[in-house]
Design an enzyme around this catalytic site. Structure first.
Site, short mmCIF file in Angstrom:
data_model
loop_
_atom_site.label_atom_id
_atom_site.label_comp_id
_atom_site.label_asym_id
_atom_site.label_seq_id
_atom_site.Cartn_x
_atom_site.Cartn_y
_atom_site.Cartn_z
N ALA A 14 0.88 -1.18 0.00
CA ALA A 14 0.00 0.00 0.00
C ALA A 14 0.92 1.23 0.00
O ALA A 14 2.14 1.10 -0.13
CB ALA A 14 -0.92 -0.05 1.20
N MET A 16 2.13 3.37 2.23
CA MET A 16 3.23 3.44 3.19
C MET A 16 4.34 2.45 2.83
O MET A 16 5.52 2.79 2.85
CB MET A 16 2.73 3.15 4.61
N GLY A 17 3.93 1.23 2.48
CA GLY A 17 4.91 0.19 2.16
C GLY A 17 5.75 0.58 0.96
O GLY A 17 6.99 0.50 0.98
N ASN A 35 3.56 -8.75 -1.82
CA ASN A 35 2.23 -8.31 -1.45
C ASN A 35 1.24 -9.47 -1.62
O ASN A 35 1.43 -10.32 -2.49
CB ASN A 35 1.79 -7.15 -2.36
N SER A 131 5.51 7.04 11.74
CA SER A 131 4.66 8.22 11.60
C SER A 131 5.23 9.17 10.56
O SER A 131 6.42 9.23 10.34
CB SER A 131 4.55 8.96 12.93
N ASN A 189 0.06 9.60 18.84
CA ASN A 189 -1.20 9.90 18.17
C ASN A 189 -2.18 10.63 19.10
O ASN A 189 -2.89 11.54 18.67
CB ASN A 189 -1.86 8.63 17.64
N ARG A 450 -17.31 9.16 50.94
CA ARG A 450 -17.23 7.72 50.69
C ARG A 450 -17.35 6.93 52.00
O ARG A 450 -17.95 5.87 52.06
CB ARG A 450 -15.90 7.37 49.98
P1 2AM Z 1 -3.65 -6.34 -0.69
O1 2AM Z 1 -2.93 -5.38 -1.60
O2 2AM Z 1 -3.55 -7.74 -1.16
O3 2AM Z 1 -5.05 -5.90 -0.38
C1 2AM Z 1 -2.78 -2.42 3.25
O4 2AM Z 1 -4.15 -2.67 3.13
C2 2AM Z 1 -1.98 -3.66 2.98
O5 2AM Z 1 -2.45 -4.72 3.83
C3 2AM Z 1 -2.06 -4.17 1.55
O6 2AM Z 1 -0.79 -4.62 1.18
C4 2AM Z 1 -3.05 -5.31 1.65
O7 2AM Z 1 -2.86 -6.34 0.69
C5 2AM Z 1 -2.74 -5.85 3.02
N1 2AM Z 1 -3.85 -6.59 3.58
C6 2AM Z 1 -5.07 -6.09 3.90
N2 2AM Z 1 -5.84 -7.07 4.41
C7 2AM Z 1 -5.11 -8.19 4.41
C8 2AM Z 1 -5.37 -9.53 4.82
N3 2AM Z 1 -6.53 -9.88 5.36
N4 2AM Z 1 -4.36 -10.42 4.67
C9 2AM Z 1 -3.18 -10.05 4.15
N5 2AM Z 1 -2.90 -8.81 3.74
C10 2AM Z 1 -3.83 -7.90 3.88
#
Ligand code: 2AM
Length: 493
Positions: A14, A16-17, A35, A131, A189, A450
């Site tokens: 996604a 961030m990755g 992925n 972050s 956060n 109390r």
């Molecule tokens: P994806 O691209 O196959 O949906 C952010 O959502 C990241 O988490 C993405 O790389 C997504 O993979 C992964 N992700 C979301 N749900 C997941 C799940 N249930 N099992 C494995 N990866 C998941």
């Protein structure tokens, strides 16, 4: 097949990755990418990753075989079950000493559980707060790693290379054991919630009490961004004030629905503060302010039923002075919020038996993340000067700052109360400050109540103890002359 080439592996392509991979590649590491939806790997390789030291894998087996030993694998997948699932999928392909890092927004008890579980398998687990959003991930995030400390020497180079830098120092240090990294991210956060709400209150006061335009408010934020409040959040607020809707040239901000969302980390902080019995009022109030904002329908009806009744409806006084006071009110409230946040982390370290490095925490938040600010440099300095500082407010710097800010802060809170403009965070900060600096609180009456209705007993003030009411003893008094003399030891009201 060629031998392992990868210095670092990352699962989860996604936003961030992908950005973290590009960041690591720019810093000279060869990164292996994987992925769940494998087509994303090819898409990434053919586009953003093209020409860089990034290789793809189409199965977990291939991914693991491409990584040098000990394997350093970062997961950036959705928090919760996907993290556990990936851990299980990885395990058969790993060797003792390999490292799994969870860089997602996991709740810290999960990270503690995973650290312990993987330790039994000989795998070193790290839960790291990340972050800074998309931009941070790409060019330097704030990284807050915790977990199995044995992993740190092996990941330190990658982590400190890709992290943001502040005065040349990486905004990344080892935080502590088990879930400490994710815990510190959670508090980060929470503090972010507080900072944002404080800025919102300042905006509301300028808009409604002083009747300023968005442009004028933007100018004030521009000025503030050059002083003690210099920070990312003030900077973006300035930009938001100046931003106009292209269709009519009017400020877009005023057209945005005033109903705030939340993803839960602020709430986790407030819940944890209650669990640990720590008075983290400002973060809690900022979460509740979002809750109040979100019941817009009911507020709209209330706005018709509940009128302002008060003696003054118009701001009277010196506007320039008031704006200077407002800056001090915001600064003082922010100091209180960080003092509370550090109190919470200090208590968590005690409760969960973590060694937490306070100067490093402040340094990690100094750059890269949403709450980055000049202010955090002063906090870093305060804790570096005295790592055992009992409270941030006891440091020379902040002690002086809070005293200087006080008159303006009090003026803002009282004037806005008279005008009927809500300041949940400015007010709670001031109330907390006055409570914290009070030696004798009215909790004596609370204890008496109390004991009166529930025989919960009380203790005497040592200096007031006597033969009938001795010191350090649980005392129950028959307040009414009726009923028994039995005190309650188990029942708690
Ligand atoms: P994806 O691209 O196959 O949906 C952010 O959502 C990241 O988490 C993405 O790389 C997504 O993979 C992964 N992700 C979301 N749900 C997941 C799940 N249930 N099992 C494995 N990866 C998941």
């Amino acid at each position: 097949m060629s031998g392992p080439v990868g210095d670092f592996g990352l699962i989860g392509l996604a936003v961030m990755g992908q950005n973290l991979i590009l960041n690591a590649a720019d810093n000279g590491f060869t990164v292996v990418a994987f992925n769940r939806t494998v087509s994303k790997v090819d898409h990434f390789l053919e586009n953003e990753a093209k020409g860089k030291s990034i290789v793809g894998a189409h199965s977990i087996e291939e991914f693991c075989s491409k990584l040098k030993s000990p394997r350093r694998i970062m997961l950036l997948v959705m928090a919760g079950k996907p993290v556990d699932d990936f851990i299980e999928t990885l395990l058969p392909h790993l060797e003792k000493g390999d490292i799994i890092i969870d860089g997602g927004n996991s709740h810290f008890p999960d990270t503690t559980r995973r650290t312990k579980y993987l330790d039994t398998k000989g795998i070193r687990f790290v839960g790291s707060g990340v972050s800074g959003g998309e931009e941070g991930a790409r060019y330097g995030p704030s990284l807050m790693p915790g977990g199995n400390e044995e992993a740190w020497p092996f990941i330190k180079d990658v982590f400190q290379s890709i992290a943001a830098k502040s005065d040349g120092e990486p905004c990344c240090e080892w935080v502590g054991d088990e879930g400490a990294g994710h815990y510190v991210k959670m508090v980060h956060n929470g503090i972010e919630y507080g900072d944002m709400q404080l800025i919102c209150e300042a905006y509301d006061i300028m808009k409604r009490a002083l009747g300023m335009s968005n442009k004028e408010i933007g100018d004030v934020f521009t000025t503030w961004n050059k002083g003690v409040l210099d920070s990312f959040l003030i900077e973006i607020t300035r930009d938001i004030m100046y931003f106009n809707d292209e269709t009519d040239g009017q400020p877009l901000l005023e057209k945005i629905l005033d109903s705030a969302g939340q993803k839960g980390t602020g709430k986790w902080t407030a819940i944890n503060a209650l669990d640990l019995g720590m008075p983290v009022t400002l973060i809690a109030e900022s979460v509740l302010a979002r809750c109040l904002s979100s019941i817009k329908g009911e507020r709209t009806r209330a706005s018709e039923k509940l009128q302002f009744v008060g003696r003054s409806t118009k701001f009277e006084g010196n506007k320039e002075q008031f704006l200077a006071d407002l800056e001090q009110a915001l600064y003082a409230s922010k100091i209180i919020s960080y003092a509370q946040g550090f109190m919470l982390m200090q208590e968590a370290a005690k409760e969960y038996k973590w060694k937490l490095n306070k100067p490093s925490i402040a340094l990690m938040w100094r750059g890269g993340c949403i709450i980055r600010s000049v202010f955090l440099k002063d906090i870093t300095d305060a804790y570096r000067t005295n790592p055992d500082l009992e409270n941030l407010l006891f440091s020379d710097f902040f002690n002086k700052a809070i005293h200087t800010a006080q008159p303006g802060w009090r003026d803002v809170v009282s004037k806005t109360a008279l005008l009927g403009i809500p300041t949940p965070c400015f007010s709670t900060a001031l109330s907390w400050f006055d409570g914290y600096r009070t030696k004798d609180l009215p909790a004596n009456l609370l204890q008496a109540q109390r004991d009166y209705f529930g025989a919960h007993t009380f203790k005497m003030k040592p200096e007031a103890a006597n033969e009938k009411y001795p010191a350090d003893t649980n005392i129950h008094v028959n307040w009414t002359g009726r009923g028994g003399n039995v005190s309650a030891s188990t029942y708690q009201a």
